[in-house]
Design a protein around this motif. Sequence first.
Motif, PDB file in Angstrom:
ATOM      1  N   GLY A  45      38.418  53.354  36.368  1.00  0.00           N
ATOM      2  CA  GLY A  45      37.462  52.313  36.713  1.00  0.00           C
ATOM      3  C   GLY A  45      38.093  50.960  36.966  1.00  0.00           C
ATOM      4  N   LEU A  46      37.328  49.918  36.682  1.00  0.00           N
ATOM      5  CA  LEU A  46      37.838  48.560  36.867  1.00  0.00           C
ATOM      6  C   LEU A  46      39.018  48.292  35.944  1.00  0.00           C
ATOM      7  CD1 LEU A  46      34.588  46.399  37.251  1.00  0.00           C
ATOM      8  CD2 LEU A  46      35.945  47.569  38.998  1.00  0.00           C
ATOM      9  N   MET A  47      39.020  48.927  34.773  1.00  0.00           N
ATOM     10  CA  MET A  47      40.132  48.746  33.839  1.00  0.00           C
ATOM     11  C   MET A  47      41.448  49.173  34.481  1.00  0.00           C
ATOM     12  SD  MET A  47      38.256  50.027  30.344  1.00  0.00           S
ATOM     13  CE  MET A  47      39.429  49.435  29.162  1.00  0.00           C
ATOM     14  N   GLY A  48      41.448  50.330  35.120  1.00  0.00           N
ATOM     15  CA  GLY A  48      42.650  50.816  35.784  1.00  0.00           C
ATOM     16  C   GLY A  48      43.066  49.925  36.934  1.00  0.00           C
ATOM     17  N   ALA A  49      42.098  49.451  37.719  1.00  0.00           N
ATOM     18  CA  ALA A  49      42.407  48.571  38.858  1.00  0.00           C
ATOM     19  C   ALA A  49      43.052  47.273  38.385  1.00  0.00           C
ATOM     20  CB  ALA A  49      41.139  48.272  39.656  1.00  0.00           C
ATOM     21  N   LEU A  50      42.524  46.696  37.327  1.00  0.00           N
ATOM     22  CA  LEU A  50      43.079  45.463  36.754  1.00  0.00           C
ATOM     23  C   LEU A  50      44.510  45.665  36.279  1.00  0.00           C
ATOM     24  CD1 LEU A  50      42.549  42.536  35.467  1.00  0.00           C
ATOM     25  CD2 LEU A  50      41.996  43.828  33.389  1.00  0.00           C
ATOM     26  N   ALA A  51      44.711  46.698  35.462  1.00  0.00           N
ATOM     27  CA  ALA A  51      46.030  46.958  34.887  1.00  0.00           C
ATOM     28  C   ALA A  51      47.054  47.289  35.969  1.00  0.00           C
ATOM     29  CB  ALA A  51      45.942  48.095  33.877  1.00  0.00           C
ATOM     30  N   ASN A  52      46.677  48.135  36.915  1.00  0.00           N
ATOM     31  CA  ASN A  52      47.609  48.525  37.971  1.00  0.00           C
ATOM     32  C   ASN A  52      48.043  47.326  38.800  1.00  0.00           C
ATOM     33  OD1 ASN A  52      47.561  51.202  37.183  1.00  0.00           O
ATOM     34  ND2 ASN A  52      45.941  51.748  38.629  1.00  0.00           N
ATOM     35  N   ALA A  53      47.101  46.455  39.149  1.00  0.00           N
ATOM     36  CA  ALA A  53      47.444  45.281  39.954  1.00  0.00           C
ATOM     37  C   ALA A  53      48.363  44.344  39.186  1.00  0.00           C
ATOM     38  CB  ALA A  53      46.174  44.550  40.386  1.00  0.00           C
ATOM     39  N   ALA A  54      48.096  44.142  37.900  1.00  0.00           N
ATOM     40  CA  ALA A  54      48.958  43.271  37.088  1.00  0.00           C
ATOM     41  C   ALA A  54      50.364  43.861  36.977  1.00  0.00           C
ATOM     42  CB  ALA A  54      48.346  43.048  35.707  1.00  0.00           C
ATOM     43  N   LEU A  55      50.451  45.155  36.761  1.00  0.00           N
ATOM     44  CA  LEU A  55      51.757  45.816  36.653  1.00  0.00           C
ATOM     45  C   LEU A  55      52.530  45.744  37.966  1.00  0.00           C
ATOM     46  CD1 LEU A  55      50.666  48.953  34.604  1.00  0.00           C
ATOM     47  CD2 LEU A  55      52.239  47.147  33.811  1.00  0.00           C
TER      48      LEU A  55
END
Length: 193
Positions: free
Chosen positions: A44-54
């Motif tokens: 979800g949005l959690m994965g999108a946030l984390a992936n973009a930051a990484l």
Amino acid sequence: MRRLCVFLGSNPGRRPGYEEAAASLGRTLAREGIGLVYGGASVGLMGALANAALEAGGEVIGIIPQRLIDKEIGHKGLSDLRVVGSMHERKALMAELSDGFIALPGGVGTLEELFEVWTWAQLGSHDKPCAVLNVEGYFERLLSFIDYAVEEGFMRGPHRDMLLVASEPAELLDKLRAYRPPTVTKWIGRDER
């Protein structure tokens, strides 16, 4: 600000703008050298946030209860993934590691997390800023209800103003940096209604 905690949905929502905003916030935090603390999921949005930051070279700390790891939704590529025993432990550790809090669109869990840290701030348990990234107007109805709570005498205006609101990540970060907690007490006397 060294690290910010972000509460947001483990679902992507119906509008593409939600996922785009989560990714934009992740990139912005990384670019600003601000670490991300979040719920540790890969979906979800959690994965999108984390992936973009990484992908932008940011520090990402995930905190997730064991029962969610057992469901295989924990993010395996984080800078630091901490597995805890309960949701209570999760929230306490997220708060301890963070210098402020941001909510993006999400469901009841997101709202509960936001309201808990905002309540702690109102009671003086911490002086960290609390904010919402109002993506696609997602929080408009909630903000109207909160204004109604002020009108009806269940909340003081300065406590309402503790919840910072912006629709763009950079603008929200500016508000978080400028935040100063109010010096008003929580309780409203009968003569103040």
